[in-house]
Design a protein around this motif. Sequence first.
Motif, PDB file in Angstrom:
ATOM      1  N   ILE A 144       0.848  -1.199   0.000  1.00  0.00           N
ATOM      2  CA  ILE A 144       0.000   0.000   0.000  1.00  0.00           C
ATOM      3  C   ILE A 144       0.883   1.249   0.000  1.00  0.00           C
ATOM      4  N   LEU A 145       1.912   1.242   0.853  1.00  0.00           N
ATOM      5  CA  LEU A 145       2.801   2.400   0.952  1.00  0.00           C
ATOM      6  C   LEU A 145       3.568   2.640  -0.349  1.00  0.00           C
ATOM      7  N   LEU A 146       3.912   1.571  -1.044  1.00  0.00           N
ATOM      8  CA  LEU A 146       4.603   1.718  -2.332  1.00  0.00           C
ATOM      9  C   LEU A 146       3.684   2.355  -3.372  1.00  0.00           C
ATOM     10  N   TYR A 147       2.438   1.853  -3.445  1.00  0.00           N
ATOM     11  CA  TYR A 147       1.476   2.438  -4.390  1.00  0.00           C
ATOM     12  C   TYR A 147       1.301   3.935  -4.105  1.00  0.00           C
ATOM     13  N   GLU A 148       1.163   4.261  -2.834  1.00  0.00           N
ATOM     14  CA  GLU A 148       0.942   5.664  -2.464  1.00  0.00           C
ATOM     15  C   GLU A 148       2.175   6.515  -2.756  1.00  0.00           C
ATOM     16  N   ALA A 149       3.363   5.955  -2.539  1.00  0.00           N
ATOM     17  CA  ALA A 149       4.604   6.702  -2.801  1.00  0.00           C
ATOM     18  C   ALA A 149       4.737   7.034  -4.282  1.00  0.00           C
ATOM     19  N   PHE A 150       4.304   6.139  -5.141  1.00  0.00           N
ATOM     20  CA  PHE A 150       4.357   6.385  -6.586  1.00  0.00           C
ATOM     21  C   PHE A 150       3.181   7.238  -7.067  1.00  0.00           C
ATOM     22  N   GLY A 151       2.153   7.357  -6.226  1.00  0.00           N
ATOM     23  CA  GLY A 151       0.963   8.088  -6.646  1.00  0.00           C
ATOM     24  C   GLY A 151       0.072   7.259  -7.552  1.00  0.00           C
ATOM     25  N   TRP A 152       0.174   5.935  -7.426  1.00  0.00           N
ATOM     26  CA  TRP A 152      -0.616   5.021  -8.253  1.00  0.00           C
ATOM     27  C   TRP A 152      -1.912   4.633  -7.540  1.00  0.00           C
ATOM     28  N   ASP A 153      -2.922   4.222  -8.334  1.00  0.00           N
ATOM     29  CA  ASP A 153      -4.168   3.722  -7.756  1.00  0.00           C
ATOM     30  C   ASP A 153      -3.900   2.403  -7.026  1.00  0.00           C
ATOM     31  N   VAL A 154      -4.432   2.292  -5.833  1.00  0.00           N
ATOM     32  CA  VAL A 154      -4.258   1.068  -5.045  1.00  0.00           C
ATOM     33  C   VAL A 154      -5.328   0.056  -5.466  1.00  0.00           C
ATOM     34  N   PRO A 155      -4.946  -1.157  -5.837  1.00  0.00           N
ATOM     35  CA  PRO A 155      -5.945  -2.161  -6.245  1.00  0.00           C
ATOM     36  C   PRO A 155      -6.763  -2.655  -5.064  1.00  0.00           C
ATOM     37  N   VAL A 156      -7.834  -3.365  -5.368  1.00  0.00           N
ATOM     38  CA  VAL A 156      -8.645  -4.002  -4.326  1.00  0.00           C
ATOM     39  C   VAL A 156      -7.914  -5.275  -3.888  1.00  0.00           C
ATOM     40  N   PHE A 157      -7.759  -5.436  -2.583  1.00  0.00           N
ATOM     41  CA  PHE A 157      -7.087  -6.628  -2.069  1.00  0.00           C
ATOM     42  C   PHE A 157      -8.118  -7.624  -1.540  1.00  0.00           C
ATOM     43  N   ILE A 158      -7.954  -8.866  -1.972  1.00  0.00           N
ATOM     44  CA  ILE A 158      -8.858  -9.944  -1.552  1.00  0.00           C
ATOM     45  C   ILE A 158      -7.988 -11.080  -1.026  1.00  0.00           C
ATOM     46  N   HIS A 159      -7.959 -11.235   0.279  1.00  0.00           N
ATOM     47  CA  HIS A 159      -7.144 -12.289   0.878  1.00  0.00           C
ATOM     48  C   HIS A 159      -8.014 -13.500   1.194  1.00  0.00           C
ATOM     49  N   LEU A 160      -7.634 -14.625   0.608  1.00  0.00           N
ATOM     50  CA  LEU A 160      -8.425 -15.846   0.751  1.00  0.00           C
ATOM     51  C   LEU A 160      -7.920 -16.691   1.917  1.00  0.00           C
ATOM     52  N   PRO A 161      -8.841 -17.375   2.606  1.00  0.00           N
ATOM     53  CA  PRO A 161      -8.416 -18.256   3.708  1.00  0.00           C
ATOM     54  C   PRO A 161      -7.565 -19.402   3.160  1.00  0.00           C
ATOM     55  N   LEU A 162      -6.665 -19.885   3.975  1.00  0.00           N
ATOM     56  CA  LEU A 162      -5.783 -20.967   3.539  1.00  0.00           C
ATOM     57  C   LEU A 162      -6.545 -22.280   3.388  1.00  0.00           C
ATOM     58  N   ILE A 163      -6.042 -23.128   2.521  1.00  0.00           N
ATOM     59  CA  ILE A 163      -6.546 -24.496   2.415  1.00  0.00           C
ATOM     60  C   ILE A 163      -5.543 -25.382   3.142  1.00  0.00           C
ATOM     61  N   THR A 164      -5.990 -26.078   4.149  1.00  0.00           N
ATOM     62  CA  THR A 164      -5.094 -26.891   4.963  1.00  0.00           C
ATOM     63  C   THR A 164      -5.392 -28.376   4.795  1.00  0.00           C
TER      64      THR A 164
END
Length: 399
Positions: free
Chosen positions: A134-154
Amino acid sequence: LYLPYAKQLVESKHAYYCFCDKERLDSLRQSQEHEGAKYDRHCLGLSEREIKENLDSGMPYVIRQKMPTEGSVTYHDAVFGEITVPSSELEDQILVKSDGFPTYNFANVVDDHLMEITHVVRGSEYVSSTPKYILLYEAFGWDVPVFIHLPLITKEGGRKMSKREGDASFVDLIDMGYLPEAIVNYVALLGWSPRDNQEIFSLKELEEVFDIKGISKSPSTFDFEKLNWMNREYIRKMDLDAFHAKAIEEYKKASLTETTADLHKVSQLLRERIEFFTQIPENVDFLVKMPDNYDLNMYNHKKMKTSTENSVEFLEASYQSLAQLMDWNFQSIEKALMDTVETLGVKNGQILWPVRTAISGKQMTPGGAFEIADILGKEETLSRLQISMDRLKTFNENQ
């Protein structure tokens, strides 16, 4: 490609050159052994002149991301909601290594931006590292994508599935005989719940009903029994011609294609009985060759009221009935054997169990006496009946 972007961050004071050698970093790690190793920003305070002298002299360097030291970083995840990570937990990670190559954490941000990625989908183990991106995107002034974190498969026991530990990949599952459609369907339901109780979905149906809101935050256990069930359901729904075309390769492995067996009739039987295609050879091996010296105690069946003694009588009567048939097919075989049941005044199982055992030599088969005799043909069926009767007689005489 990546170095100019890293230098751009250096110019905007969001990154800095680090000239610390391996000996210093090792010493730093040892001194922080009980605190959690973290870079101490030794090179952040270098002057412009010192940096230029080091670069001009060819001193090896890395480029580190300059993290905020106060406050926190908050972002919205489509599954887990608002996530906040204290800035104090973020280390000044390396963006470009001393060999000039980028680290994964840096390259994936640049790559995703250049490819105009709008949604980043990955495992929940990356939730805590996302603020760095997130900090990298903001430092470049780029649009931050939508983050979707999926639960692990165990796997059983709660450990993460891993190819390194021998856990099956998608390709492995295909090689094991699972259908791609069944695998996709099953994996889609790991950590995601549809609005109703439907479990079997085509890919098109999944496209229409899938909603991120249905994704669970908890890990899911990969259950092979459930996958087997789902694969079986898909196989049963297959068109018979499609099933047969896919089964042919397994028939070849079992040498069934070298016999006179009607393979389409075999496919008709198996489609309702197997869970995955690699089970086929073990289910049809007896059609290729009668098992040598199979266990005659299989004739002793309490429920069927059969024994090694009375099975001889039942098989002899069945042999006589079948030998008289002019037309050999399922219907005629069924009639002949059921007429034998009626003539002897016995239960169905007292004829059908010995006959099935005698012509298969196996405890379990994908079909009953009628189907197996039909597939084997008259000559082979009568031959196997005779061999089994002879073995039973010899066995009984020696008891």
